[in-house]
Write a protein that holds these residues in place. Structure first.
Motif, PDB file in Angstrom:
ATOM      1  N   GLU A  34       3.164 -62.649 -31.732  1.00 55.93           N
ATOM      2  CA  GLU A  34       2.447 -61.758 -31.081  1.00 55.93           C
ATOM      3  C   GLU A  34       1.184 -61.102 -31.910  1.00 55.93           C
ATOM      4  OE1 GLU A  34       4.535 -58.434 -29.876  1.00 55.93           O
ATOM      5  OE2 GLU A  34       3.049 -57.429 -28.550  1.00 55.93           O
ATOM      6  N   ARG A  35       0.037 -60.778 -31.372  1.00 60.93           N
ATOM      7  CA  ARG A  35      -0.922 -60.317 -32.215  1.00 60.93           C
ATOM      8  C   ARG A  35      -1.794 -59.147 -31.506  1.00 60.93           C
ATOM      9  NH1 ARG A  35      -5.094 -64.907 -33.773  1.00 60.93           N
ATOM     10  NH2 ARG A  35      -3.186 -65.456 -35.188  1.00 60.93           N
ATOM     11  N   THR A  36      -1.867 -58.194 -32.247  1.00 59.55           N
ATOM     12  CA  THR A  36      -2.710 -57.017 -31.540  1.00 59.55           C
ATOM     13  C   THR A  36      -4.071 -57.268 -31.375  1.00 59.55           C
ATOM     14  OG1 THR A  36      -3.027 -55.677 -33.619  1.00 59.55           O
ATOM     15  CG2 THR A  36      -0.922 -55.431 -32.419  1.00 59.55           C
ATOM     16  N   LEU A  55      -4.455 -66.451 -27.179  1.00 59.19           N
ATOM     17  CA  LEU A  55      -3.001 -66.454 -26.426  1.00 59.19           C
ATOM     18  C   LEU A  55      -2.104 -65.861 -27.278  1.00 59.19           C
ATOM     19  CD1 LEU A  55      -3.350 -69.813 -24.566  1.00 59.19           C
ATOM     20  CD2 LEU A  55      -2.994 -67.694 -23.570  1.00 59.19           C
ATOM     21  N   HIS A  56      -2.508 -65.640 -28.540  1.00 61.90           N
ATOM     22  CA  HIS A  56      -1.467 -64.632 -29.548  1.00 61.90           C
ATOM     23  C   HIS A  56      -1.551 -63.203 -28.768  1.00 61.90           C
ATOM     24  CE1 HIS A  56      -0.174 -67.123 -32.929  1.00 61.90           C
ATOM     25  NE2 HIS A  56      -1.697 -67.691 -33.081  1.00 61.90           N
ATOM     26  N   LEU A  57      -2.750 -62.821 -28.288  1.00 60.87           N
ATOM     27  CA  LEU A  57      -2.538 -61.537 -27.755  1.00 60.87           C
ATOM     28  C   LEU A  57      -1.819 -61.545 -26.226  1.00 60.87           C
ATOM     29  CD1 LEU A  57      -6.358 -60.886 -27.841  1.00 60.87           C
ATOM     30  CD2 LEU A  57      -4.594 -60.092 -29.436  1.00 60.87           C
ATOM     31  N   ILE A  62       2.091 -69.488 -31.055  1.00 57.30           N
ATOM     32  CA  ILE A  62       2.713 -69.147 -32.194  1.00 57.30           C
ATOM     33  C   ILE A  62       2.349 -70.011 -33.269  1.00 57.30           C
ATOM     34  CG2 ILE A  62       4.515 -70.655 -31.683  1.00 57.30           C
ATOM     35  CD1 ILE A  62       6.588 -68.522 -32.947  1.00 57.30           C
ATOM     36  N   ASP A  63       2.510 -69.570 -34.450  1.00 54.02           N
ATOM     37  CA  ASP A  63       1.988 -70.273 -35.807  1.00 54.02           C
ATOM     38  C   ASP A  63       3.415 -70.821 -36.544  1.00 54.02           C
ATOM     39  OD1 ASP A  63      -0.691 -69.906 -34.847  1.00 54.02           O
ATOM     40  OD2 ASP A  63      -0.622 -68.149 -36.166  1.00 54.02           O
ATOM     41  N   LEU A  64       3.505 -72.185 -36.483  1.00 50.77           N
ATOM     42  CA  LEU A  64       4.631 -72.629 -37.149  1.00 50.77           C
ATOM     43  C   LEU A  64       4.252 -73.217 -38.423  1.00 50.77           C
ATOM     44  CD1 LEU A  64       6.575 -74.310 -34.255  1.00 50.77           C
ATOM     45  CD2 LEU A  64       6.991 -71.857 -35.184  1.00 50.77           C
ATOM     46  N   PRO A 106      -1.025 -75.291 -37.550  1.00 50.91           N
ATOM     47  CA  PRO A 106       0.032 -74.431 -37.379  1.00 50.91           C
ATOM     48  C   PRO A 106       0.088 -73.717 -36.073  1.00 50.91           C
ATOM     49  CG  PRO A 106      -0.854 -73.731 -39.462  1.00 50.91           C
ATOM     50  CD  PRO A 106      -1.908 -74.603 -38.640  1.00 50.91           C
ATOM     51  N   HIS A 107      -1.035 -73.863 -35.131  1.00 49.77           N
ATOM     52  CA  HIS A 107      -0.807 -73.479 -34.002  1.00 49.77           C
ATOM     53  C   HIS A 107      -0.398 -74.046 -32.889  1.00 49.77           C
ATOM     54  CE1 HIS A 107      -2.898 -70.277 -31.336  1.00 49.77           C
ATOM     55  NE2 HIS A 107      -3.172 -71.357 -30.548  1.00 49.77           N
ATOM     56  N   PHE A 108       0.338 -73.518 -31.893  1.00 46.38           N
ATOM     57  CA  PHE A 108       0.903 -74.116 -30.671  1.00 46.38           C
ATOM     58  C   PHE A 108       0.745 -73.058 -29.698  1.00 46.38           C
ATOM     59  CE2 PHE A 108       3.020 -76.101 -34.099  1.00 46.38           C
ATOM     60  CZ  PHE A 108       3.121 -77.497 -33.628  1.00 46.38           C
TER      61      PHE A 108
HETATM   62 ZN    ZN Z   1      -2.159 -69.344 -33.905  1.00 44.16          ZN
END
Ligand code: ZN
Length: 113
Positions: A34-36, A55-57, A62-64, A106-108
């Motif tokens: 999650e990101r603000t 889409l983090h918002l 998610i970053d793995l 890292p981004h999915f």
């Molecule tokens: Zn990401």
């Protein structure tokens, strides 16, 4: 489909993804989910991202950080099979390693339905 239903499908696919990664002998250190909006604006200013529409918002990304024998694997070529696995789980799943403009291995994410 509601945002909540999209978030639930995202986490179900994430279960499959994490199992797949682990079953292939890799380790995972969880990064950002999650990101603000405020954090996103900081990332734009610092050049870490180019969009306010992440889409983090919406808690559908998610970053793995994926490791093999203690080494952080970041190259697209080494992670491609994991990205391919993620994308075949759903037509809505996209891997940052396949982005055209701003590659982020890292981004999915799951695009909303
Ligand atoms: Zn990401």
């Amino acid at each position: 489909m509601t945002l909540g239903q999209n978030q639930e499908l995202f986490s179900k696919d994430l279960t499959h993804l994490l199992n797949f990664i682990h079953n292939n002998g890799y380790d995972v250190r969880i990064g950002e989910a999650e990101r603000t909006k405020e954090q996103q604006e900081i990332y734009i200013k610092s050049g870490k991202t180019k969009t306010l529409d992440s889409l983090h918002l919406k808690r559908c990304a998610i970053d793995l950080h994926i490791f093999f024998n203690g080494s952080w694997i970041q190259s697209k070529s080494e992670l491609q099979f994991i990205g391919d696995y993620w994308e075949q789980l759903s037509k809505n799943n996209k891997w940052g390693g396949n982005f055209k403009n701003f590659i982020g291995t890292p981004h999915f994410e799951r695009r909303l339905e």
